[in-house]
Design an enzyme around this catalytic site. Structure first.
Site, PDB file in Angstrom:
ATOM      1  N   HIS A  53       3.436  11.140  -1.364  1.00 34.28           N
ATOM      2  CA  HIS A  53       5.043  11.320  -2.121  1.00 34.28           C
ATOM      3  C   HIS A  53       5.377  12.481  -1.970  1.00 34.28           C
ATOM      4  O   HIS A  53       6.694  12.682  -1.914  1.00 34.28           O
ATOM      5  CB  HIS A  53       4.861  10.427  -3.656  1.00 34.28           C
ATOM      6  CG  HIS A  53       4.952   9.076  -3.514  1.00 34.28           C
ATOM      7  ND1 HIS A  53       5.766   8.076  -4.264  1.00 34.28           N
ATOM      8  CD2 HIS A  53       4.262   8.148  -2.721  1.00 34.28           C
ATOM      9  CE1 HIS A  53       5.545   6.940  -3.973  1.00 34.28           C
ATOM     10  NE2 HIS A  53       4.703   6.814  -3.286  1.00 34.28           N
ATOM     11  N   ASP A  54       4.307  13.536  -2.084  1.00 35.56           N
ATOM     12  CA  ASP A  54       4.854  14.976  -1.969  1.00 35.56           C
ATOM     13  C   ASP A  54       5.192  15.144  -0.635  1.00 35.56           C
ATOM     14  O   ASP A  54       6.538  15.700  -0.553  1.00 35.56           O
ATOM     15  CB  ASP A  54       3.711  15.848  -2.551  1.00 35.56           C
ATOM     16  CG  ASP A  54       4.242  17.365  -2.363  1.00 35.56           C
ATOM     17  OD1 ASP A  54       5.482  17.635  -2.916  1.00 35.56           O
ATOM     18  OD2 ASP A  54       3.248  18.313  -2.195  1.00 35.56           O
ATOM     19  N   GLY A 102       9.034  17.614   2.004  1.00 35.07           N
ATOM     20  CA  GLY A 102       7.687  18.155   2.673  1.00 35.07           C
ATOM     21  C   GLY A 102       6.764  18.487   1.599  1.00 35.07           C
ATOM     22  O   GLY A 102       7.028  18.110   0.339  1.00 35.07           O
ATOM     23  N   SER A 137       6.882  19.457  -5.026  1.00 36.00           N
ATOM     24  CA  SER A 137       8.073  19.226  -5.677  1.00 36.00           C
ATOM     25  C   SER A 137       7.722  17.980  -6.364  1.00 36.00           C
ATOM     26  O   SER A 137       8.452  17.462  -7.526  1.00 36.00           O
ATOM     27  CB  SER A 137       9.113  18.857  -4.620  1.00 36.00           C
ATOM     28  OG  SER A 137       8.713  18.032  -3.624  1.00 36.00           O
ATOM     29  N   GLU A 193      12.137  14.595  -9.059  1.00 35.43           N
ATOM     30  CA  GLU A 193      11.662  13.515  -8.303  1.00 35.43           C
ATOM     31  C   GLU A 193      10.796  12.515  -9.136  1.00 35.43           C
ATOM     32  O   GLU A 193      10.977  11.105  -9.096  1.00 35.43           O
ATOM     33  CB  GLU A 193      10.487  13.859  -7.313  1.00 35.43           C
ATOM     34  CG  GLU A 193      11.204  14.747  -6.167  1.00 35.43           C
ATOM     35  CD  GLU A 193      10.053  15.284  -5.086  1.00 35.43           C
ATOM     36  OE1 GLU A 193       9.147  14.650  -4.839  1.00 35.43           O
ATOM     37  OE2 GLU A 193      10.612  15.893  -4.316  1.00 35.43           O
ATOM     38  N   PRO A 246       8.518   4.771   1.618  1.00 36.10           N
ATOM     39  CA  PRO A 246       8.566   3.433   2.028  1.00 36.10           C
ATOM     40  C   PRO A 246       8.168   2.389   0.991  1.00 36.10           C
ATOM     41  O   PRO A 246       7.518   2.653  -0.335  1.00 36.10           O
ATOM     42  CB  PRO A 246       7.192   3.228   3.116  1.00 36.10           C
ATOM     43  CG  PRO A 246       6.511   4.292   2.704  1.00 36.10           C
ATOM     44  CD  PRO A 246       7.193   5.564   2.095  1.00 36.10           C
ATOM     45  N   HIS A 301      -4.633   2.602   1.890  1.00 38.73           N
ATOM     46  CA  HIS A 301      -4.777   1.431   0.820  1.00 38.73           C
ATOM     47  C   HIS A 301      -6.177   0.854   0.951  1.00 38.73           C
ATOM     48  O   HIS A 301      -6.360  -0.372   0.320  1.00 38.73           O
ATOM     49  CB  HIS A 301      -3.784   0.287   1.187  1.00 38.73           C
ATOM     50  CG  HIS A 301      -2.361   0.978   1.105  1.00 38.73           C
ATOM     51  ND1 HIS A 301      -1.197   0.049   1.177  1.00 38.73           N
ATOM     52  CD2 HIS A 301      -1.968   1.942   0.396  1.00 38.73           C
ATOM     53  CE1 HIS A 301      -0.177   0.841   0.921  1.00 38.73           C
ATOM     54  NE2 HIS A 301      -0.684   1.934   0.225  1.00 38.73           N
ATOM     55  N   ASP A 356      -7.517  -3.286  -1.639  1.00 36.50           N
ATOM     56  CA  ASP A 356      -8.603  -3.644  -0.769  1.00 36.50           C
ATOM     57  C   ASP A 356      -9.424  -4.534  -1.578  1.00 36.50           C
ATOM     58  O   ASP A 356     -10.290  -4.154  -2.399  1.00 36.50           O
ATOM     59  CB  ASP A 356      -9.500  -2.337  -0.273  1.00 36.50           C
ATOM     60  CG  ASP A 356     -10.759  -2.878   0.277  1.00 36.50           C
ATOM     61  OD1 ASP A 356     -10.963  -4.119   0.649  1.00 36.50           O
ATOM     62  OD2 ASP A 356     -11.451  -1.845   0.794  1.00 36.50           O
ATOM     63  N   ASP A 408     -13.410   3.001   3.483  1.00 40.32           N
ATOM     64  CA  ASP A 408     -14.016   2.324   4.471  1.00 40.32           C
ATOM     65  C   ASP A 408     -12.898   1.697   5.424  1.00 40.32           C
ATOM     66  O   ASP A 408     -11.729   1.760   4.962  1.00 40.32           O
ATOM     67  CB  ASP A 408     -15.116   1.363   4.101  1.00 40.32           C
ATOM     68  CG  ASP A 408     -14.632   0.212   2.998  1.00 40.32           C
ATOM     69  OD1 ASP A 408     -13.375   0.217   3.222  1.00 40.32           O
ATOM     70  OD2 ASP A 408     -15.745  -0.411   2.607  1.00 40.32           O
TER      71      ASP A 408
HETATM   72  C1  HEM Z   1       3.949   1.231   4.550  1.00 35.60           C
HETATM   73  C2  HEM Z   1       3.981   2.513   4.068  1.00 35.60           C
HETATM   74  C3  HEM Z   1       3.515   2.441   2.523  1.00 35.60           C
HETATM   75  C4  HEM Z   1       3.924   1.513   1.579  1.00 35.60           C
HETATM   76  C5  HEM Z   1       5.020   0.385   1.366  1.00 35.60           C
HETATM   77  C6  HEM Z   1       3.232   1.682   0.175  1.00 35.60           C
HETATM   78  C7  HEM Z   1       3.463   1.202  -0.850  1.00 35.60           C
HETATM   79  C8  HEM Z   1       2.637   1.304  -1.780  1.00 35.60           C
HETATM   80  C9  HEM Z   1       2.656   0.681  -3.243  1.00 35.60           C
HETATM   81  C10 HEM Z   1       3.773  -0.272  -3.561  1.00 35.60           C
HETATM   82  C11 HEM Z   1       1.717   0.910  -3.920  1.00 35.60           C
HETATM   83  C12 HEM Z   1       1.133   0.480  -5.475  1.00 35.60           C
HETATM   84  C13 HEM Z   1       1.596   1.339  -6.615  1.00 35.60           C
HETATM   85  C14 HEM Z   1       1.907   0.609  -7.812  1.00 35.60           C
HETATM   86  O1  HEM Z   1       1.695  -0.423  -8.125  1.00 35.60           O
HETATM   87  O2  HEM Z   1       1.091   1.398  -8.688  1.00 35.60           O
HETATM   88  C15 HEM Z   1       0.816   1.810  -3.430  1.00 35.60           C
HETATM   89  C16 HEM Z   1      -0.275   2.311  -3.732  1.00 35.60           C
HETATM   90  C17 HEM Z   1      -1.199   3.252  -3.006  1.00 35.60           C
HETATM   91  N1  HEM Z   1      -0.951   3.843  -1.884  1.00 35.60           N
HETATM   92 FE1  HEM Z   1       0.646   3.281  -0.567  1.00 35.60          FE
HETATM   93  N2  HEM Z   1       2.174   2.804   0.620  1.00 35.60           N
HETATM   94  C18 HEM Z   1       2.346   3.308   1.927  1.00 35.60           C
HETATM   95  C19 HEM Z   1       1.766   3.921   2.617  1.00 35.60           C
HETATM   96  C20 HEM Z   1       0.818   4.938   1.853  1.00 35.60           C
HETATM   97  C21 HEM Z   1       0.239   6.021   2.464  1.00 35.60           C
HETATM   98  C22 HEM Z   1       0.555   6.574   3.948  1.00 35.60           C
HETATM   99  C23 HEM Z   1      -0.886   6.579   1.780  1.00 35.60           C
HETATM  100  C24 HEM Z   1      -1.617   7.912   1.803  1.00 35.60           C
HETATM  101  C25 HEM Z   1      -2.081   8.341   2.664  1.00 35.60           C
HETATM  102  C26 HEM Z   1      -0.970   5.622   0.700  1.00 35.60           C
HETATM  103  C27 HEM Z   1      -1.751   5.737  -0.563  1.00 35.60           C
HETATM  104  C28 HEM Z   1      -1.691   4.748  -1.576  1.00 35.60           C
HETATM  105  C29 HEM Z   1      -2.911   4.787  -2.593  1.00 35.60           C
HETATM  106  C30 HEM Z   1      -4.166   5.698  -2.317  1.00 35.60           C
HETATM  107  C31 HEM Z   1      -2.345   3.788  -3.431  1.00 35.60           C
HETATM  108  C32 HEM Z   1      -3.321   3.495  -4.676  1.00 35.60           C
HETATM  109  C33 HEM Z   1      -2.795   4.028  -5.789  1.00 35.60           C
HETATM  110  C34 HEM Z   1      -3.746   4.153  -7.002  1.00 35.60           C
HETATM  111  O3  HEM Z   1      -4.695   3.271  -6.871  1.00 35.60           O
HETATM  112  O4  HEM Z   1      -3.706   4.636  -8.125  1.00 35.60           O
HETATM  113  N3  HEM Z   1       0.035   4.934   0.723  1.00 35.60           N
HETATM  114  N4  HEM Z   1       1.333   2.149  -2.070  1.00 35.60           N
END
Ligand code: HEM
Ligand SMILES: *[C@@H]1O[C@H](CO)[C@@H](O)[C@H](O)[C@H]1NC(C)=O
Ligand SMILES: *[C@@H]1O[C@H](CO)[C@@H](O)[C@H](O)[C@H]1NC(C)=O
Ligand SMILES: *[C@@H]1O[C@H](CO)[C@@H](O)[C@H](O)[C@H]1NC(C)=O
Length: 332
Positions: free
Chosen positions: A67-68, A73, A77, A89, A165, A195, A248, A256
């Site tokens: 998100h940062d 960039g 922030s 933000e 996104p 994810h 996952d 993994d």
């Molecule tokens: C298609 C692109 C992406 C979408 C739509 C998306 C959306 C989301 C959403 C909705 C959550 C759940 C948040 C919640 O309910 O608390 C989430 C969790 C997460 N996202 Fe993404 N994300 C995307 C790409 C990424 C990328 C590129 C990364 C990092 C490189 C990332 C890392 C994470 C991580 C690690 C979690 C788990 C957070 C936690 O358990 O505390 N995401 N994401």
């Protein structure tokens, strides 16, 4: 200079003028070598203690780093805490679910670094290095982190929405968003592999369970048994908005390639996760990573390095914050 009569040296100096004036940011691997030689050790030590005490820290921090970097960039922030001076933000709803343990590990690291080398290491660099160390700790790939980012002088609520996104976006929209930050489709599929860790709140995927479209309440791309289990699990989510499920299903704490294997079985949690296994532009990469964890690790490592250089600020474009959650100029 004693060697200025060397024709080779003059050639190097001559050639490096256009290189130095080029707008590429000047990051380097050994940026703190002279000013904070213990930087890497201090980060690793703090991060290890925190992750052992609170295993959700890795996922939390990785998401905050994402998100940062996506919003103006990688400039810390996102770390500015909501305050009475301006809307930042984190006041945007999309950042409300950013988990406290991710901010906490940055605060702890900053405190340790301020003791060793005051006002030297930027919060943006701390976040990048902490995220890498945590990926390694939970079993993911190691990769070098370029350093020398400055911290932002601004953080604006309205910059979040267009750059983050969301699970209800179309694949066209998601691909465009990532392309606007310099990612290819290939790299995008690799970094969303983050994810493999963590969880999402039921509200983020409830539409797939209960209100998919007029003909069917449940997304047909979701494995039917998985859908039934989630419908039961989330049934009370409007009354209890903290209800969350693992992104996952099988190995949520381990870095993994299980996430991609899940997608091929209809076990993706967010709509956008599952869409990556259905869309012909992304499916080949999902299949590749599901079959070959090494291929995933290599591409994830490259993708994270690219993420870490999005619109970084150097020189006068930013500063070194005293505290990561407050601008230096603000008195409290
Ligand atoms: C298609 C692109 C992406 C979408 C739509 C998306 C959306 C989301 C959403 C909705 C959550 C759940 C948040 C919640 O309910 O608390 C989430 C969790 C997460 N996202 Fe993404 N994300 C995307 C790409 C990424 C990328 C590129 C990364 C990092 C490189 C990332 C890392 C994470 C991580 C690690 C979690 C788990 C957070 C936690 O358990 O505390 N995401 N994401
Ligand atoms: C996605 O959902 C949010 C609310 O959660 C809404 O504000 C936004 O307009 C939706 N976006 C799309 C592309 O449907
Ligand atoms: C639903 O959530 C509310 C609020 O947390 C709680 O009081 C209630 O007991 C929950 N109901 C069920 C069936 O879990
Ligand atoms: C898996 O991917 C790696 C990295 O791209 C490659 O070197 C290796 O040959 C692949 N293994 C298989 C079994 O295809």
């Amino acid at each position: 200079m004693a060697t200025s009569n060397s024709p080779f040296l003059s050639l190097i100096i001559f050639l490096s003028i256009p290189l130095l004036s080029h707008s590429e940011p000047q990051l380097s691997l050994d940026y703190y070598k002279a000013t904070c030689p213990d930087f890497a050790n201090i980060v690793t030590e703090t991060v290890t203690t925190k992750q052992i005490a609170t295993p959700t820290t890795a996922a939390a921090t990785l998401r905050i780093f994402f998100h940062d970097c996506m919003v103006d960039g990688c400039d810390a922030s996102v770390l500015i805490a909501p305050n009475k001076f301006n809307k930042v933000e984190r006041d945007n709803e999309l950042d409300h679910t950013l988990p406290g343990d991710g901010f906490d590990v940055v605060t702890r690291t900053k405190t340790a670094l301020e003791l060793a080398c005051p006002m030297t290491v930027s919060c943006a660099d701390i976040l990048a290095q902490v995220a890498r160390d945590l990926v390694v700790m939970v079993g993911g790939p190691n990769y070098p982190v370029l350093l020398g980012r400055k911290d932002s002088l601004a953080s604006q609520l309205n910059d979040v929405e267009p750059n983050i996104p969301q699970p209800n976006m179309t694949m066209d929209h998601i691909i465009n968003l990532f392309e606007s930050k310099g990612f290819t489709v290939h790299e995008m599929v690799a970094v969303v592999g983050a994810h493999t860790l963590g969880f999402a709140h039921c509200s983020e995927f409830a539409d797939r369970l209960y209100h998919y479209d007029k003909s069917t309440p449940t997304d047909p791309d979701m494995n039917p048994k998985y859908a039934e289990a989630l419908k039961k699990f989330c049934s009370n989510y409007t009354k209890d908005p903290t209800m969350s499920a693992f992104l996952d299903l099988y190995t949520p704490g381990k870095f993994d390639n299980m996430y991609y294997q899940n997608l091929l079985k209809g076990l993706g949690l967010l709509s956008t996760d599952q869409m990556m296994a259905e869309d012909p532009r992304t499916r080949p990469f999902v299949e590749r990573y599901a079959a070959n964890q090494t291929a995933f690790f290599v591409d994830f490592a490259e993708g994270m390095q690219k993420m870490g250089t999005i619109d970084v600020k150097t020189g006068d474009e930013g500063n070194i914050r005293r505290r990561c959650d407050v601008f230096n100029t603000v008195r409290t």
